[in-house]
Motif scaffolding. Sequence first.
Motif, short mmCIF file in Angstrom:
data_model
loop_
_atom_site.label_atom_id
_atom_site.label_comp_id
_atom_site.label_asym_id
_atom_site.label_seq_id
_atom_site.Cartn_x
_atom_site.Cartn_y
_atom_site.Cartn_z
N SER A 30 -13.38 -104.52 22.75
CA SER A 30 -13.16 -103.08 22.95
C SER A 30 -13.03 -102.70 24.42
CB SER A 30 -14.31 -102.28 22.32
OG SER A 30 -15.55 -102.63 22.93
N GLN A 31 -13.64 -103.46 25.31
CA GLN A 31 -13.63 -103.13 26.73
C GLN A 31 -13.25 -104.36 27.54
OE1 GLN A 31 -17.83 -101.69 26.25
NE2 GLN A 31 -17.13 -100.02 27.56
N GLY A 87 -17.62 -96.64 33.80
CA GLY A 87 -16.84 -97.59 33.01
C GLY A 87 -17.52 -98.92 32.76
N ALA A 90 -19.18 -101.90 31.10
CA ALA A 90 -19.03 -102.35 29.72
C ALA A 90 -20.36 -102.42 28.98
CB ALA A 90 -18.34 -103.71 29.69
#
Length: 374
Positions: free
Chosen positions: A241-242, A261, A263
């Motif tokens: 997802s990241q 941001g 993770a």
Amino acid sequence: MILLYWIVVPFLQDRIGVGYYTWRGDVPDFEPMALLFVMTHFLGILAGFQFKRISLSHKEIPELGFSFVGVAFILALLVALMAFVGFDTIILPRVEQEAGEAQNYVILLRNIAKILPAFLVAYFILEADNELKKNARFAIFILLASCLLIVSNPVNTSRFLSLFGLFVVILTYSIKSSRLNVLAWLLAFAPAYAISLLGITSAMRSGIQKIDLTRAFQSLQSLEFSSYSIFLDALKLDSFSQGNYLFSHLFIVVPRAIWPGKAESIGIYTAERSGYVYNNVGLNSFFNSYADYGFFGLFLFSMLFGILAKNLNPASELASFRNRRFMYGVLFTGMTPMFFRGDLSTAMLALYPAILVYEAIRFSTRFRLMSGVR
């Protein structure tokens, strides 16, 4: 650690089954992609060992003697930390402490408090011979050892953190007393007894009174021993997802308010998509480099690990608490099982406190009210 978690435990689980899936009761198959991952990982470590050791300028390490005032200050700091994070962390079993998600800074401070006693005992082992009488050494050892057993044990502390502290003490003593051959034999037969030791320490999370062989054996079917399965399930995912898992977890101490941001846990993401009964599971620390940069990133990160392992070998250094290369070697060696077993962020939240603890004790013990007790 790889032998235990990726060979011995899966072999047993293949016969007794597992209980951490919602839809299946067996371990996944070891497929070619997993073999390629393992080969890349070990080749990277081997490549790291091919580099020459970094030679540093050899400064004479002063023998300052045992510092009562330094040890007293660190013990006072330990009490202050325990008061801040809560004395429940030493009074209650682990399962009764996990009522909610703790902030990273709280985990950091708690781990500092848990690691402090082990490094105090290591300091005592390395420096107590200097200027201390036998009775004084015995009294101080009892005090520091009792502190270690009370503050950090498998009942109130995660097993790898508590076993890390014990390993620091054992390794320091083995090198100081030139008994590395005994330690080598213990490590050689580790898989034979570690399976029982880890099962028992896993059961201890509920309290000493609830320990029995049945509970210890059943832990082999639990999430505590899901490292092999979560690794294989993660390899089956098409994407994550990241991005930036590697640096997000290497610098896990940076607050999310500063780094929005950053993770999340890659283990949680994998568990949620693979049918685990609980999603807070640890994925091999080296997987982060693979998730971000593929096999090339895995090889480079493994090579860096090999370089560090070659340079931070405590057995080849002067056994002195003031010798950073020796103590960082002890620290790195003790942390190695965490990197192979669990999540990178979890390992870093133990590594940073260990570094801070060592540097704090090293600095504090420079000061003394007297040269010693004769």
